[in-house]
Design a protein around this motif. Structure first.
Motif, short mmCIF file in Angstrom:
data_model
loop_
_atom_site.label_atom_id
_atom_site.label_comp_id
_atom_site.label_asym_id
_atom_site.label_seq_id
_atom_site.Cartn_x
_atom_site.Cartn_y
_atom_site.Cartn_z
N ASP A 182 4.57 25.31 65.34
CA ASP A 182 3.31 24.58 65.25
C ASP A 182 3.43 23.52 64.16
N GLY A 183 3.84 22.33 64.56
CA GLY A 183 3.98 21.25 63.59
C GLY A 183 2.65 20.75 63.07
N LYS A 184 1.63 20.82 63.86
CA LYS A 184 0.30 20.37 63.45
C LYS A 184 -0.31 21.33 62.43
N GLY A 185 0.03 22.61 62.55
CA GLY A 185 -0.54 23.61 61.67
C GLY A 185 0.27 23.90 60.44
N TRP B 179 3.73 20.09 68.75
CA TRP B 179 4.41 21.39 68.85
C TRP B 179 5.87 21.16 69.24
N THR B 180 6.73 22.04 68.71
CA THR B 180 8.16 22.00 69.06
C THR B 180 8.54 23.29 69.78
N TYR B 181 9.28 23.14 70.87
CA TYR B 181 9.75 24.28 71.65
C TYR B 181 11.27 24.16 71.71
N LYS B 182 11.98 25.26 71.40
CA LYS B 182 13.44 25.14 71.36
C LYS B 182 14.11 26.48 71.67
N LEU B 183 15.33 26.39 72.16
CA LEU B 183 16.19 27.55 72.36
C LEU B 183 17.24 27.56 71.26
N VAL B 184 17.50 28.73 70.68
CA VAL B 184 18.52 28.86 69.65
C VAL B 184 19.39 30.07 69.94
N ARG B 185 20.64 29.97 69.57
CA ARG B 185 21.57 31.10 69.71
C ARG B 185 21.53 31.97 68.46
N SER C 126 16.12 36.64 86.61
CA SER C 126 14.94 37.31 86.06
C SER C 126 14.07 36.27 85.38
N SER C 127 12.78 36.48 85.40
CA SER C 127 11.88 35.54 84.74
C SER C 127 10.64 36.28 84.26
N VAL C 128 10.05 35.75 83.20
CA VAL C 128 8.83 36.32 82.65
C VAL C 128 7.97 35.16 82.14
N ARG C 129 6.65 35.30 82.29
CA ARG C 129 5.73 34.26 81.85
C ARG C 129 4.97 34.76 80.62
N ILE C 130 4.85 33.87 79.64
CA ILE C 130 4.08 34.20 78.45
C ILE C 130 3.09 33.08 78.17
N THR C 131 1.96 33.43 77.58
CA THR C 131 1.00 32.45 77.11
C THR C 131 1.21 32.27 75.61
N MET C 132 1.54 31.06 75.23
CA MET C 132 1.87 30.80 73.83
C MET C 132 0.59 30.61 73.00
N THR C 133 0.76 30.55 71.70
CA THR C 133 -0.38 30.41 70.79
C THR C 133 -1.16 29.13 71.05
N ASP C 134 -0.47 28.07 71.50
CA ASP C 134 -1.16 26.81 71.77
C ASP C 134 -1.88 26.81 73.11
N GLY C 135 -1.83 27.94 73.84
CA GLY C 135 -2.51 28.06 75.12
C GLY C 135 -1.66 27.64 76.30
N ARG C 136 -0.52 27.03 76.04
CA ARG C 136 0.35 26.62 77.14
C ARG C 136 1.17 27.81 77.66
N ILE C 137 1.78 27.61 78.83
CA ILE C 137 2.53 28.67 79.51
C ILE C 137 4.02 28.38 79.39
N ALA C 138 4.80 29.41 79.10
CA ALA C 138 6.27 29.30 79.09
C ALA C 138 6.83 30.32 80.08
#
Length: 254
Positions: free
Chosen positions: A198-201, A181-187, A133-145
């Protein structure tokens, strides 16, 4: 002659019973050797697999000779009626005094008697394949995940709005930084969350589940009021927060 080998079982006293069908487990492959022989190369043995009770009360002792090569000795008491041999893709069929026996190339033995229904071989159980299964989201920074959940686990594929691949993270490589920006997976217990920081913000962060839903949001207090706020932290001595991130309590002095 048809594709199946036919043989006639030698006569013996038998008792009529119910039809049976038994799937025989497959062991290691061996080369052919005459019954009872223990001489020759170590691989040349007739490996016993199992004993199957037949429909009339007699039995079939099944042996594996090699890959796709089985033999079954048909016995009524101590009397050997016959030996069925199945090799390659051909099954072997034998009959005697109303008893019918089939030995298939996978070692399966089925039997029935005159006047009873011929048993059908059971289909091999289907393997349970975990769907992707997969889903696409547009993040706050405008990039796609693209959040992907499949047989190899969960992962996130990051890309620009125009589709240029940036990075992929999974639980073995759970974090990546790009342009502040930092992107991470956490359990979080049995669940895995995707966190965007958002490290810049100043450390505002957004937390998504793998359905693409925004489930948590953490905002840095810009007012400077003298109260503590939660700020997403990259590690260090921070405590564990609700999103599975580290959070540091900051006190803004007026």
């Amino acid at each position: 002659m048809r594709t199946t080998r036919r043989t006639t079982l030698r006569s013996a006293a038998v008792v009529v019973g119910a039809a049976t069908a038994l799937a025989v487990p497959v062991g290691s492959a061996f080369a052919y050797s005459p019954a009872g022989s223990t001489t020759g190369p170590a691989a040349s043995v007739r490996a016993y697999v199992t004993t199957v009770k037949l429909a009339d009360g007699s039995v079939a002792k099944v042996y594996k000779i090699g890959e796709g090569h089985f033999e079954a000795d048909i016995l009524a008491g101590s009397t050997k009626l016959d030996r069925l041999v199945s090799k390659g893709e051909a099954a072997t069929y034998g009959q005697n005094d109303g008893l019918h026996v089939v030995l298939r190339p996978n070692g399966t033995v089925t039997s029935w008697t005159d006047g009873t229904a011929k048993p059908q071989p059971k289909p091999a159980p289907e393997k349970q394949v975990r769907k992707v299964s997969s889903v696409r989201i547009t993040m706050t920074d405008g990039r796609i995940a693209k959040l992907v959940d499949g047989p190899n686990g969960k992962r996130v594929e990051l890309s620009t709005p125009k589709g240029h691949a940036l990075a992929t993270i999974d639980l073995r490589r759970p974090s990546v930084q790009h342009d502040g920006w930092t992107y991470k997976l956490v359990r979080d217990g049995k669940h895995v969350k995707f966190v965007v920081i958002d490290g810049k913000g100043g450390g505002n962060s957004w937390v998504y589940d793998f359905d693409g839903k925004l489930i948590e949001k953490y905002t840095v207090d810009p007012s400077g009021a003298g109260r503590p706020v939660l700020l997403a932290s990259g590690g260090g001595t921070a405590a564990t927060g609700a999103a599975g991130l580290g959070f540091t309590a900051l006190s803004h002095q007026g």
